[in-house]
Design a protein around this motif. Structure first.
Motif, PDB file in Angstrom:
ATOM      1  N   LEU A 189      -8.617   1.452   8.600  1.00  0.00           N
ATOM      2  CA  LEU A 189      -8.514   0.931   7.235  1.00  0.00           C
ATOM      3  C   LEU A 189      -9.693   1.400   6.374  1.00  0.00           C
ATOM      4  CD1 LEU A 189      -7.252  -2.692   7.969  1.00  0.00           C
ATOM      5  CD2 LEU A 189      -5.990  -0.892   6.764  1.00  0.00           C
ATOM      6  N   VAL A 190     -10.877   1.479   6.983  1.00  0.00           N
ATOM      7  CA  VAL A 190     -12.054   1.944   6.228  1.00  0.00           C
ATOM      8  C   VAL A 190     -11.869   3.388   5.786  1.00  0.00           C
ATOM      9  CG1 VAL A 190     -14.499   2.561   6.433  1.00  0.00           C
ATOM     10  CG2 VAL A 190     -13.697   0.350   7.276  1.00  0.00           C
ATOM     11  N   THR A 191     -11.493   4.262   6.724  1.00  0.00           N
ATOM     12  CA  THR A 191     -11.324   5.676   6.375  1.00  0.00           C
ATOM     13  C   THR A 191     -10.140   5.882   5.431  1.00  0.00           C
ATOM     14  OG1 THR A 191     -10.053   5.969   8.427  1.00  0.00           O
ATOM     15  CG2 THR A 191     -12.382   6.525   8.492  1.00  0.00           C
ATOM     16  N   SER A 214      -3.403  -6.981  -1.197  1.00  0.00           N
ATOM     17  CA  SER A 214      -2.837  -6.792   0.151  1.00  0.00           C
ATOM     18  C   SER A 214      -3.829  -6.092   1.058  1.00  0.00           C
ATOM     19  CB  SER A 214      -1.538  -5.976   0.079  1.00  0.00           C
ATOM     20  OG  SER A 214      -0.562  -6.636  -0.662  1.00  0.00           O
ATOM     21  N   PHE A 215      -4.477  -5.046   0.535  1.00  0.00           N
ATOM     22  CA  PHE A 215      -5.450  -4.293   1.341  1.00  0.00           C
ATOM     23  C   PHE A 215      -6.595  -5.197   1.776  1.00  0.00           C
ATOM     24  CE2 PHE A 215      -9.262  -1.795   1.932  1.00  0.00           C
ATOM     25  CZ  PHE A 215      -8.824  -0.799   2.790  1.00  0.00           C
ATOM     26  N   ILE A 216      -7.105  -6.007   0.865  1.00  0.00           N
ATOM     27  CA  ILE A 216      -8.220  -6.904   1.185  1.00  0.00           C
ATOM     28  C   ILE A 216      -7.810  -7.919   2.247  1.00  0.00           C
ATOM     29  CG2 ILE A 216      -9.732  -8.708   0.264  1.00  0.00           C
ATOM     30  CD1 ILE A 216      -9.676  -7.181  -2.416  1.00  0.00           C
ATOM     31  N   ILE A 229      -5.318  -7.731   4.468  1.00  0.00           N
ATOM     32  CA  ILE A 229      -5.049  -7.065   5.747  1.00  0.00           C
ATOM     33  C   ILE A 229      -6.354  -6.640   6.426  1.00  0.00           C
ATOM     34  CG2 ILE A 229      -3.990  -5.020   6.799  1.00  0.00           C
ATOM     35  CD1 ILE A 229      -1.814  -5.239   4.610  1.00  0.00           C
ATOM     36  N   SER A 230      -7.324  -6.186   5.643  1.00  0.00           N
ATOM     37  CA  SER A 230      -8.625  -5.786   6.197  1.00  0.00           C
ATOM     38  C   SER A 230      -9.342  -6.975   6.818  1.00  0.00           C
ATOM     39  CB  SER A 230      -9.491  -5.148   5.110  1.00  0.00           C
ATOM     40  OG  SER A 230      -8.891  -3.972   4.610  1.00  0.00           O
ATOM     41  N   ILE A 231      -9.347  -8.105   6.103  1.00  0.00           N
ATOM     42  CA  ILE A 231      -9.990  -9.317   6.625  1.00  0.00           C
ATOM     43  C   ILE A 231      -9.314  -9.764   7.913  1.00  0.00           C
ATOM     44  CG2 ILE A 231     -10.413 -11.772   6.180  1.00  0.00           C
ATOM     45  CD1 ILE A 231     -10.738 -11.038   3.213  1.00  0.00           C
ATOM     46  N   TYR A 232      -7.984  -9.714   7.925  1.00  0.00           N
ATOM     47  CA  TYR A 232      -7.239 -10.120   9.123  1.00  0.00           C
ATOM     48  C   TYR A 232      -7.553  -9.208  10.308  1.00  0.00           C
ATOM     49  CZ  TYR A 232      -3.354 -11.262  12.215  1.00  0.00           C
ATOM     50  OH  TYR A 232      -2.613 -11.626  13.303  1.00  0.00           O
ATOM     51  N   SER A 233      -7.633  -7.893  10.053  1.00  0.00           N
ATOM     52  CA  SER A 233      -7.937  -6.930  11.110  1.00  0.00           C
ATOM     53  C   SER A 233      -9.325  -7.167  11.694  1.00  0.00           C
ATOM     54  CB  SER A 233      -7.835  -5.503  10.562  1.00  0.00           C
ATOM     55  OG  SER A 233      -8.241  -4.559  11.525  1.00  0.00           O
ATOM     56  N   GLY A 272       3.986   0.487   1.467  1.00  0.00           N
ATOM     57  CA  GLY A 272       4.811   0.422   2.667  1.00  0.00           C
ATOM     58  C   GLY A 272       4.011   0.681   3.931  1.00  0.00           C
ATOM     59  N   LEU A 273       3.099   1.658   3.863  1.00  0.00           N
ATOM     60  CA  LEU A 273       2.247   1.959   5.014  1.00  0.00           C
ATOM     61  C   LEU A 273       1.347   0.779   5.358  1.00  0.00           C
ATOM     62  CD1 LEU A 273       1.197   5.641   4.205  1.00  0.00           C
ATOM     63  CD2 LEU A 273       2.688   4.883   6.058  1.00  0.00           C
ATOM     64  N   LEU A 274       0.781   0.149   4.334  1.00  0.00           N
ATOM     65  CA  LEU A 274      -0.066  -1.018   4.555  1.00  0.00           C
ATOM     66  C   LEU A 274       0.718  -2.156   5.192  1.00  0.00           C
ATOM     67  CD1 LEU A 274      -2.480  -1.664   1.526  1.00  0.00           C
ATOM     68  CD2 LEU A 274      -3.054  -1.163   3.894  1.00  0.00           C
TER      69      LEU A 274
END
Length: 326
Positions: free
Chosen positions: A61-63, A39-41, A43-47, A107-109
């Protein structure tokens, strides 16, 4: 595709809640960890695709990953154990704490992903100071004057720390009576404040790069004292403003973060004593970076045992602590 991802994550999120509520904690933790990582990967790519690599959403997301999310990554790949803590003291937390920690962060992600979908993280129109105004001229003059003075004082302070032979001398009051050492820190705060005003009002890429170059040379010396967080914070601020003036590409930002990583590892080695240098491992630096994740872990574990700060409110502590340091 977005709807499918949202529905899939909601289903897993509800299932995880069911697992926690029914105390079925012996199963599926690795599955939830893997789902969090994927999910993190995504969402990061989408952002990055939607808002840019140095947008506020991507930098957040980086920090977040460096200080919190990496804890889950390291645990999943067997580099460290999520339940073993070292920040306050060594202990092993309960498995229910790990599940709840993962549940909250998932949930935060998810919430952040929904925000990214419906909102574009564009910078609002800022107050731009007239480059011909006396205020702007005086601001640039102050930046020029304060740079050499702060640089010399930071070199002096760094030499004091090196000759003392102990990194802890920064915090134990060893230099409390040294006027120049105390002045260097106060002047650094003033320099930081001027630079923030400059970033907030600047509208020239050439001017931004010129004064930032001198500022980061000075901040590099300050960072060698062992306090690395300030360097990362102002680098992120610079990249954010720089991206607003001219979009930054991934190929341009990766060398910057790689250099910062090397710098931080060097600083950690630099401030270690001889016995620590003999057993120094690069992989441990990634573990240390994720230590802030232990704060919410402790709060989850001991929330019913009065684990509460009764002085400065938790969210204001970094601000108060920043001005109280010597």
């Amino acid at each position: 595709m977005k709807i499918f991802f949202i529905l899939f994550q909601l289903t897993i999120y509800i299932y995880h809640l069911f697992i926690i509520e029914n105390n079925m904690l012996k199963h599926d933790y690795d599955f939830f960890s893997l789902n969090y990582i994927i999910s993190f990967i995504i969402i990061s790519i989408y952002s990055i695709k939607k808002n840019g690599v140095a947008s506020s959403s991507s930098l957040f997301l980086v920090t977040y990953f460096v200080f919190v999310g990496s804890r889950v990554f390291l645990d999943f790949f067997g580099v460290s154990n999520l339940l073993e803590t070292n920040l306050f003291y060594y202990t092993i937390l309960k498995e229910s704490t790990a599940h709840l920690f993962l549940f909250i962060n998932q949930g935060l992600l998810f919430a952040f992903y929904v925000v990214i979908i419906f909102f574009r993280f564009e910078s609002k129109k800022k107050y731009e100071i007239n480059v011909n105004s006396s205020f702007y001229s005086n601001l640039k003059l102050l930046l020029k004057i304060i740079f050499p003075i702060t640089l010399l004082l930071n070199i002096y302070s760094l030499n004091l720390i090196l000759t003392s032979g102990s990194y802890l001398s920064i915090f134990n009051g060893t230099f409390e009576g040294d006027f120049l050492y105390n002045l260097s820190y106060k002047l650094q705060i003033f320099y930081n404040s001027l630079y923030i005003i400059f970033l907030a009002s600047n509208n020239s890429l050439k001017s931004l790069n010129k004064y930032s170059k001198y500022y980061f040379i000075n901040l590099l010396i300050f960072t060698l004292r062992g306090q690395r967080a300030m360097f990362l914070l102002f680098l992120i601020l610079y990249l954010y403003i720089r991206n607003n003036n001219s979009k930054i590409r991934i190929k341009n930002i990766l060398p910057i973060f790689a250099s910062v990583l090397v710098l931080f590892i060097f600083v950690e080695y630099f401030r270690a004593d001889d016995s620590q240098k003999n057993k120094f491992e690069v992989v441990d630096q990634f573990k240390f970076a994720s230590l802030p994740a232990e704060v919410p872990l402790f709060l989850i574990e001991y929330n019913k045992n009065g684990f509460v700060n009764n002085s400065t409110p938790y969210f204001f502590t970094p601000i108060v602590d920043y001005f109280n340091r010597r």
